[in-house]
Design an enzyme around this catalytic site. Structure first.
Site, mmCIF file in Angstrom:
data_model
loop_
_atom_site.group_PDB
_atom_site.id
_atom_site.type_symbol
_atom_site.label_atom_id
_atom_site.label_comp_id
_atom_site.label_asym_id
_atom_site.label_seq_id
_atom_site.Cartn_x
_atom_site.Cartn_y
_atom_site.Cartn_z
ATOM 1 N N ASP A 1 0.849 -1.194 0.000
ATOM 2 C CA ASP A 1 0.000 0.000 0.000
ATOM 3 C C ASP A 1 0.888 1.248 0.000
ATOM 4 O OD1 ASP A 1 0.879 -0.714 2.571
ATOM 5 O OD2 ASP A 1 -0.639 0.516 3.524
ATOM 6 N N HIS B 1 1.213 -9.128 -3.151
ATOM 7 C CA HIS B 1 0.209 -8.059 -3.078
ATOM 8 C C HIS B 1 0.908 -6.702 -3.074
ATOM 9 C CE1 HIS B 1 -3.591 -6.175 -2.064
ATOM 10 N NE2 HIS B 1 -2.955 -5.469 -1.145
ATOM 11 N N ASP C 1 -0.134 -17.671 -3.799
ATOM 12 C CA ASP C 1 0.685 -16.701 -4.524
ATOM 13 C C ASP C 1 -0.188 -15.950 -5.526
ATOM 14 O OD1 ASP C 1 2.721 -15.214 -5.584
ATOM 15 O OD2 ASP C 1 3.421 -16.805 -6.917
ATOM 16 N N GLU D 1 1.674 -10.437 1.110
ATOM 17 C CA GLU D 1 2.145 -9.064 0.990
ATOM 18 C C GLU D 1 3.661 -9.041 1.225
ATOM 19 O OE1 GLU D 1 -0.507 -6.209 2.627
ATOM 20 O OE2 GLU D 1 0.643 -4.530 1.838
HETATM 21 O O1 9MR Z 1 2.103 -7.083 9.534
HETATM 22 C C1 9MR Z 1 0.856 -6.670 10.067
HETATM 23 C C2 9MR Z 1 0.271 -7.801 10.874
HETATM 24 O O2 9MR Z 1 1.078 -8.083 11.994
HETATM 25 C C3 9MR Z 1 -1.143 -7.422 11.318
HETATM 26 O O3 9MR Z 1 -1.736 -8.535 11.953
HETATM 27 C C4 9MR Z 1 -1.977 -6.994 10.105
HETATM 28 C C5 9MR Z 1 -3.380 -6.553 10.485
HETATM 29 O O4 9MR Z 1 -3.381 -5.403 11.255
HETATM 30 O O5 9MR Z 1 -1.341 -5.928 9.448
HETATM 31 C C6 9MR Z 1 -0.072 -6.256 8.950
HETATM 32 O O6 9MR Z 1 0.477 -5.118 8.395
HETATM 33 C C7 9MR Z 1 -0.060 -4.635 7.181
HETATM 34 C C8 9MR Z 1 -0.451 -3.198 7.425
HETATM 35 O O7 9MR Z 1 -1.554 -3.162 8.285
HETATM 36 C C9 9MR Z 1 -0.712 -2.431 6.145
HETATM 37 N N1 9MR Z 1 0.393 -2.554 5.234
HETATM 38 C C10 9MR Z 1 0.690 -3.927 4.907
HETATM 39 C C11 9MR Z 1 1.052 -4.718 6.139
HETATM 40 C C12 9MR Z 1 1.415 -6.162 5.792
HETATM 41 O O8 9MR Z 1 0.331 -6.941 5.455
#
Ligand code: 9MR
Length: 784
Positions: A363, A697, A749, A758
């Site tokens: 993002d 992602h 994937d 991600e």
């Molecule tokens: O890495 C984060 C994970 O520990 C959390 O459980 C999750 C939900 O809050 O979010 C992950 O972080 C994401 C972030 O919120 C937005 N950018 C991408 C991150 C990786 O998925």
């Protein structure tokens, strides 16, 4: 007609709250077969008869289409019609569709009840990728009761950055269907590190087989000559994979070369090398992602071929830029989250220049919590090279990375960390303002954007979110760490960092409980950015105090370290530390960075690292795929590959402290799992191994959606299996795993799978640390 905003909001909230498949056990027996197609004029042979299409309907190439202007609101566009559904029936929905241009994100495919049932969904908000050419899709769902008039819709879901035309054709909805079981392609049953084993390192493999007694294996070189043989060790059913497995150990094999294969039970593995070149390459390439994810600067195609792009968020239209960003607006939905946790709405009366830093992940958000651990691990990688016996300092020196700063006589890994540290300084509230010295939690879009989207083309409004104690302490810790490491290279920058760290620490002490709110889909269904919420900040206080102590040696920081309950607690969990549990960063630095801790104190700290490493080794020995990871309840966390890598960092630190080769071998084995020795027979690191994950992602590296865009750069690690993926509402995995998934299989994937696939700065920082450690174990180890 498009629904009213109120209805939209409610429908959206319910949508997210119920975005789960009906569990099979709850499905009623079919009351009536409904095999016939339930769709009227699914082929659009009679124009748009039977369909409701808005805002701009047309028939093109015999298909029903809608054209949606850029920036359209959720629910403002759809191609839909009513269909009857029967309780307990499993339906197959098939259609052909295209979007010009190709997209993923704005459109969801949904079958849902009406307002009377709160838009309860049966086909839960599938958000497929739509290519520019027509392609067929198929989805399955089960109705939980009779619905005489359910709604089948291809519907605008989130604001679209660019205009698109969606066309659908040959829409068929049939009952009496059987959901096909999802079967990932897992290739040969002999699972190896598909890239390389170290010549004098451990060499393990895993065989998936029904056999319960030992089987012969043979290792062949590239010419097919058998160079080693042995027998497998049956290990029973591995619960992390739900597979019966044997392990293979050929550590004693001392040949070096390429194209080796391992054969057992009639299956031959992917080929692999025995050599150390791959880890030197990975040491460098694991840092590419930081450069290509930089915000506020053009990315040079010369330095990163295929990844050149315009500067993101510098205020060039349509981009609103991070040049003068206001705080959360009092009307923003995000205020509801603050109120929901009992806080007052919050805003500020000024704007801030917060250009720079790294995009966090796929993002366009920039988050201090998470940026913090990523900076810390890059700094630790550099700091290790100053103190660890096996470290090759030159390999991390100036000119080792392809970044603009190469050649400035500062180690490149420090240059990369500085890109984020400079941004941290901009995120700190200036003197004289309310909450001065605190650090904004994040700067991000107010609503999620679709994929793909170049950062420079992001039209969303950006805001600064209320400062948090956690973000402030992340800056206190990393700026303090940066201050000691930059001191020999740039005194002025080092001084600025230390001043900012002191200010941040004092501000956090004065505001010890200002928390970023937890996400809540019922309150703010489209928050536009990651929450990184954390209400337990005793570990962040400990970390900041530790780094300030290691940098300054001052008594008040020493006191804060030694009196923290975290100092004597067991901080090393089986699932590994993470952005929200940072005490291990402090403990490892206290154990390895020279300080004036007395001998007994130092011993206790070092002992705690070694004890944790012993537990990780024991966990690893019990895992037939060799990962040092046994999280509580066997539940793999979001970003489990990062948990595994962080445990490997603890093992590597234990090796640096003790010289005990068992710890070093533990780290090396970790790479086997990540590079293919796993249930999916997949390398999670892009560009490494025969079959590697590639459709991570990301809005930038969105090749799967737009062939003109690249995949992520080589050396980028995917988050990996996530046991909570279905519950998180991941649009790709939720429909594939109606009965859940064995931990190692909870991964796909696919670019749409944001909860398993991600890529983020904090995951690549752990990969980078571990890659450097492994590259250093190249046989030149004086300890043997
Ligand atoms: O890495 C984060 C994970 O520990 C959390 O459980 C999750 C939900 O809050 O979010 C992950 O972080 C994401 C972030 O919120 C937005 N950018 C991408 C991150 C990786 O998925």
């Amino acid at each position: 007609m498009p629904p009213t905003p109120e209805r939209t909001r409610r429908a959206r909230a319910i949508t997210l709250a119920t975005a789960l498949l009906v569990p099979t056990s709850l499905v009623l027996a079919p009351s009536a077969a409904q095999a016939a197609d339930q769709v009227t004029n699914g082929s659009f042979g009679q124009g748009t008869t039977g369909w409701t299409i808005y805002p701009a309907p047309s028939v093109q190439d015999g298909a029903g289409c809608t054209t949606v202007p850029a920036g359209s609101a959720p629910y403002s566009a759809a191609i839909q019609q009513e269909v009857p559904l029967v309780a307990g029936e499993t339906y197959r929905l098939s259609f052909r569709a295209r979007s010009t241009p190709a997209t993923q994100g704005p459109v969801r495919v949904v079958v849902q009840g009406g307002a009377d049932v709160g838009y309860q969904q049966f086909l839960p908000a599938v958000k497929p990728a739509f290519g520019a050419e027509f392609a067929g899709q198929e989805h399955f769902f089960t109705a939980d009761r009779d619905y005489p008039a359910a709604q089948l819709a291809f519907q605008q879901d989130i604001v679209n950055p660019v205009a698109y035309t969606l066309c659908v054709d040959d829409v068929v909805l049939e009952g009496g269907a059987e959901r096909p079981a999802y079967q990932p392609e897992t290739g040969p049953r002999v699972r190896v590190n598909q890239e390389a084993y170290l010549p004098d390192g451990p060499k393990g493999a895993t065989l998936v087989t029904d056999a319960t007694t030992a089987l012969p294996w043979r290792l062949a070189d590239a010419r097919g000559t058998v160079v080693a043989t042995g027998t497998t060790t049956p290990r029973g059913v591995d619960p992390s994979a739900g597979l019966n497995v044997h392990s293979v150990d050929f550590s004693w094999f001392s040949g070096v070369g390429t194209g080796y294969t391992l054969t057992a039970d009639g299956e031959t593995s992917h080929p692999f090398d025995v050599g150390d070149a791959a880890y030197e390459r990975l040491r460098r390439e694991a840092k590419t992602f930081f450069y290509t994810n930089r915000s506020g600067t053009p990315i040079s195609d010369d330095l990163a071929p295929g990844y050149g792009r315009a500067a993101g968020h510098v205020g060039v239209a349509p981009n609103q830029g991070d040049t003068a960003v206001p705080c959360q607006d009092l009307d923003d939905d995000s205020q509801l989250l603050l109120v929901a946790q009992g806080d007052e709405p919050w805003t500020c009366a000024y704007t801030s220049d917060v250009t720079g830093g790294w995009y966090d992940a796929g993002d366009h958000g920039k988050y201090v919590v998470n940026g913090g651990i990523a900076v810390a691990q890059l700094l630790q990688e550099h700091e290790r090279s100053l103190h660890a016996e096996t470290a090759d300092r030159r390999a991390l020196g100036d000119g080792t990375l392809r970044i603009p700063e190469a050649g400035n006589r500062v180690p490149d890994v420090l240059d990369e960390a500085r890109w984020e540290l400079e941004w941290f300084l901009k995120m700190q509230v200036q003197p004289g303002r309310p909450m001065s010295g605190m650090v904004f939690h994040k700067v991000a879009d107010v609503d999620w954007t679709g994929l793909p989207l170049d950062p420079a083309a992001d039209p969303q409004r950006r805001v600064l979110y209320r400062p948090s104690t956690a973000a402030t302490l992340n800056v206190a810790a990393t700026a303090a760490q940066g201050a000691r490491l930059f001191a020999p290279h740039d005194r002025a920058f080092s001084d600025r960092l230390l001043a900012a760290a002191r200010t941040a620490y004092a501000a956090a002490q004065a505001n010890p409980a200002v928390f970023a709110p937890a996400p809540d889909a019922a309150v703010d269904p489209n928050p536009g950015s990651g929450p990184y919420d954390d209400r337990e900040v005793s570990d962040e206080f400990y970390w900041a105090a530790a780094e300030l102590y290691l940098t300054t040696g001052e008594p008040q920081f020493r006191r804060d370290v030694l009196s923290s309950p975290v100092h004597t607690a067991d901080v090393f969990s089986a699932g590994g530390f993470s952005w929200g549990t940072v005490a291990p960063l402090a403990r490892m630095d206290l154990a390895t960075v020279p300080s004036r801790l007395n001998r007994a104190e130092l011993r206790r700290v070092q002992q705690s690292v070694l004890a944790a490493a012993d537990r990780y080794l024991a966990d690893q020995a019990a895992q037939p795929f060799g990962q040092a990871y046994a999280p509580e309840g066997g539940s793999y966390s979001w970003g489990s590959n990062n948990g595994i890598l962080n445990n490997a960092q603890v093992l590597g630190t234990a090796y640096d402290l003790s010289g005990d080769a068992a710890y070093r071998d533990g780290v090396v084995r970790t790479m086997d799992y990540l590079l293919g020795r796993n249930a999916l027979n997949l390398s999670y690191v892009t560009g490494y191994g025969d079959v590697d994950a590639e459709n991570q992602h990301s809005r930038m590296y969105a090749h799967q959606l737009d062939p003109s865009l690249p995949n992520p750069p080589a050396g980028t690690v995917a988050g990996g299996p996530n046991s909570t993926t279905v519950a998180s509402g991941d649009p790709v995995t939720a429909p594939l795993f109606p009965d859940g998934c064995a931990a190692q299989f909870c991964y796909v994937d696919d670019i749409g799978s944001w909860s398993t696939n991600e890529i983020t700065v904090n995951w690549n920082s752990s990969l980078s640390w571990v890659a450097s450690f492994v590259a250093d174990q190249d046989g030149g180890d004086s300890r043997g």
